[in-house]
Design a protein around this motif. Structure first.
Motif, PDB file in Angstrom:
ATOM      1  N   THR A   1       0.836  -1.213   0.000  1.00 48.93           N
ATOM      2  CA  THR A   1       0.000   0.000   0.000  1.00 48.93           C
ATOM      3  C   THR A   1       0.863   1.252   0.000  1.00 48.93           C
ATOM      4  N   ASN A   2       1.944   1.203   0.790  1.00 44.89           N
ATOM      5  CA  ASN A   2       2.831   2.369   0.858  1.00 44.89           C
ATOM      6  C   ASN A   2       3.431   2.694  -0.514  1.00 44.89           C
ATOM      7  N   ALA A   3       3.794   1.655  -1.254  1.00 45.54           N
ATOM      8  CA  ALA A   3       4.360   1.869  -2.590  1.00 45.54           C
ATOM      9  C   ALA A   3       3.332   2.507  -3.512  1.00 45.54           C
ATOM     10  N   CYS A   4       2.088   2.068  -3.405  1.00 47.12           N
ATOM     11  CA  CYS A   4       1.020   2.639  -4.226  1.00 47.12           C
ATOM     12  C   CYS A   4       0.829   4.122  -3.915  1.00 47.12           C
ATOM     13  N   ILE A   5       0.893   4.438  -2.605  1.00 45.98           N
ATOM     14  CA  ILE A   5       0.721   5.837  -2.193  1.00 45.98           C
ATOM     15  C   ILE A   5       1.841   6.707  -2.750  1.00 45.98           C
ATOM     16  N   VAL A   6       3.080   6.221  -2.634  1.00 43.57           N
ATOM     17  CA  VAL A   6       4.226   6.998  -3.136  1.00 43.57           C
ATOM     18  C   VAL A   6       4.143   7.187  -4.652  1.00 43.57           C
ATOM     19  N   LEU A   7       3.800   6.110  -5.365  1.00 46.48           N
ATOM     20  CA  LEU A   7       3.674   6.196  -6.809  1.00 46.48           C
ATOM     21  C   LEU A   7       2.590   7.176  -7.208  1.00 46.48           C
ATOM     22  N   GLY A   8       1.488   7.127  -6.475  1.00 46.29           N
ATOM     23  CA  GLY A   8       0.391   8.059  -6.758  1.00 46.29           C
ATOM     24  C   GLY A   8       0.807   9.492  -6.527  1.00 46.29           C
ATOM     25  N   SER A   9       1.541   9.696  -5.432  1.00 45.52           N
ATOM     26  CA  SER A   9       2.022  11.040  -5.117  1.00 45.52           C
ATOM     27  C   SER A   9       2.960  11.557  -6.196  1.00 45.52           C
ATOM     28  N   LYS A  10       3.834  10.665  -6.689  1.00 37.39           N
ATOM     29  CA  LYS A  10       4.767  11.070  -7.727  1.00 37.39           C
ATOM     30  C   LYS A  10       4.038  11.406  -9.026  1.00 37.39           C
ATOM     31  N   ALA A  11       2.953  10.693  -9.293  1.00 36.96           N
ATOM     32  CA  ALA A  11       2.182  10.935 -10.508  1.00 36.96           C
ATOM     33  C   ALA A  11       1.524  12.303 -10.448  1.00 36.96           C
ATOM     34  N   VAL A  12       0.989  12.652  -9.272  1.00 36.19           N
ATOM     35  CA  VAL A  12       0.356  13.968  -9.097  1.00 36.19           C
ATOM     36  C   VAL A  12       1.384  15.076  -9.267  1.00 36.19           C
ATOM     37  N   ASP A  13       2.564  14.855  -8.650  1.00 31.40           N
ATOM     38  CA  ASP A  13       3.628  15.866  -8.743  1.00 31.40           C
ATOM     39  C   ASP A  13       4.063  16.091 -10.175  1.00 31.40           C
ATOM     40  N   SER A  14       4.085  15.035 -10.960  1.00 29.53           N
ATOM     41  CA  SER A  14       4.557  15.156 -12.346  1.00 29.53           C
ATOM     42  C   SER A  14       3.563  15.931 -13.203  1.00 29.53           C
ATOM     43  N   GLU A  15       2.299  15.934 -12.791  1.00 26.27           N
ATOM     44  CA  GLU A  15       1.289  16.660 -13.525  1.00 26.27           C
ATOM     45  C   GLU A  15       1.400  18.158 -13.230  1.00 26.27           C
TER      46      GLU A  15
END
Length: 485
Positions: free
Chosen positions: A471-485
């Motif tokens: 779950t933690n990995a999913c959260i970090v990946l999601g956060s990185k995706a938002v930041d890239s936008e």
């Protein structure tokens, strides 16, 4: 026409001494003895009649009359009568139980050289019953056991061996104890056969030899000695001294359990639970666990609690699980403390209480250095569950449990990775994370390693962790995706 000789012949045929066991023929000899005896006028015949009346051999059983005839013979100085009257007082047969009177009669017979009475007197000194001061006196016990053993009394062989083995009343001497255990074992004494097997198993007084241990465990077990049945089952289960055979292990566990062996009762449950040596049956496992738990076997209470907690073979029931964890903990099973702590942490069957959690884990780690409990205590300290966070103390606990508990290794790696409670060391953190790959959920490990990486390599580890359920990995990946936008 010697009545006592007829009694002896009856005993030989009853017990199979020197002749095949034949109860019918034995009864014929006993009846002949009673017919010859009539109203006995010699001490030997009085003892013979008392013996027949006591056991109902050749005549209806009459304990009151038996004791009276034994008393007549005893008061006339007959050592067999004195010894048998002593037995009546010792066990309370017809007469009121009176160990002082028992010892008096045993002593009178023993001092006349009556070997069976010497052994009985030794037992009274060994247990401190009816002797001077009412205290155990192993020195005197050994003296009388040795005298009885010198006359060939098999029970005395085993007693003397016991005293020599444990150094009670005499200097410990394993070699001589083996000599006397062997003497008794070869005469068919099942307890001596078991003790001799233990000597071979442990290498005390004789060279360690598991195959010889199995040989004597088998003889004792076949003679019905429950402890030997239990030990023989363990040998089959572990393949010590005999080829590993789980079916044979189960059969002997079952026999011992039916003889009220606590260890085997628990092991029968485990065999059913895991299908070792018998068809797997969770329902039967639960039945045997309940029996074992009712016998106050702590590990059975803990295991039954686990089944109730997880719903294995029974409906899930946190309150009943906590009840059995409580019982196991009270009986000294420290793993139950860990289970109780989990109940208090998640409020399963009890209200959440962080102070109780730490107390339970500290008690368990103090009395038994179980690595899982030590790790869990470390986690409480790391998270500050019941007191201010103490990361240095937490790291010490993780170090203690490391290499034995993968979760502790993971926690220690996390500390090295973040520099919490210990100097930051990326190489050591990665080494620790990699050492537990395959033993913990892969996502947790890969996520931990990802925190040590940068750029593309970090993303690859995060994606691998996310794909394995982190779950933690999913959260970090999601956060990185938002930041890239």
């Amino acid at each position: 026409g010697h009545a006592a000789a007829y009694v002896d012949l009856g005993d030989f045929h009853q017990k199979g001494f020197g002749v095949p066991s034949d109860p019918v023929k034995a009864e014929t000899y006993y009846r002949s003895a009673v017919n010859f005896l009539g109203v006995p006028d010699t001490p030997d015949d009085q003892v013979a009649l008392g013996y027949c009346l006591f056991y109902g051999y050749g005549t209806p059983k009459d304990l009151t009359a038996a004791v009276e005839w034994l008393r007549v013979a005893a008061e006339l100085g007959n050592p067999a009568g004195q010894r048998n009257l002593g037995i009546c007082y010792y066990h309370g047969h017809v007469v009121n139980q009176d160990h002082d009177q028992a010892v008096m009669w045993f002593r009178r017979a023993a001092e006349q050289g009556y070997a069976h009475a010497q052994n009985n007197l030794g037992e009274c000194y060994f247990f401190g019953k009816g002797v001077e001061g009412g205290a155990k006196d192993c020195v005197q016990a050994v003296k009388w056991f040795r005298r009885a053993a010198d006359w060939g009394i098999h029970e005395a062989f085993n007693w003397l061996a016991h005293c020599l083995y444990y150094g009670e009343g005499i200097e410990r001497n394993y070699e001589e104890s083996v000599y006397w255990y062997m003497a008794a074992a070869e005469k068919g004494k099942e307890v001596a056969q078991f003790n001799l097997a233990n000597c071979y198993y442990n290498g005390n007084g004789v060279k360690k030899d598991y195959s010889m241990a199995v040989h004597w465990y088998t003889k004792s077990a076949e003679n019905g000695y429950v402890s030997a049945q239990d030990s023989l089952a363990e040998c089959f289960a572990e393949g010590r001294g005999v080829a590993k055979n789980l079916e044979a292990a189960f059969d002997w566990y079952l026999k011992a359990a039916q003889g009220n062996s606590d260890n085997s009762t628990y092991n029968v449950a485990m065999c059913y639970l895991h299908g070792h040596g018998t068809q797997k049956s969770v329902e039967k496992a639960i039945e045997w666990l309940k029996i074992a738990a009712d016998h106050h076997i702590a590990r059975a209470q803990h295991r039954l609690g686990q089944c109730l907690y997880q719903g294995i073979g029974v409906a899930r029931d946190f309150e009943r699980a906590r009840h059995y964890f409580d019982l196991a903990a009270l009986n000294g099973h420290t793993l139950a403390n860990d289970a109780l702590a989990r109940c208090f942490y998640y409020a399963h069957g009890v209200q959440r209480n962080h102070l109780v959690i730490e107390r339970l884990l500290r008690e368990a780690s103090f009395f038994d250095a179980n690595p899982m409990t030590i790790n869990n205590l470390g986690w409480c300290l790391y998270m500050g569950i019941s007191r201010p966070r103490d990361v240095k103390a937490a790291v010490l606990r993780f170090f203690d449990a490391n290499l034995r508990v993968p979760r502790a290794t993971h926690n220690l790696a996390t500390c090295f990775a973040s520099g919490v409670g210990v100097d930051r060391n990326i190489k050591e953190a990665e080494r620790l994370f990699r050492s537990v790959i395959g033993t913990l959920q892969g996502g947790d490990i890969k996520f931990g390693i990802s925190r040590l990486k940068e750029g593309l390599e970090e993303r690859q580890w995060l994606e691998g962790a996310a794909s394995e359920g982190s779950t933690n990995a999913c959260i970090v990946l999601g956060s990185k995706a938002v930041d890239s936008e």
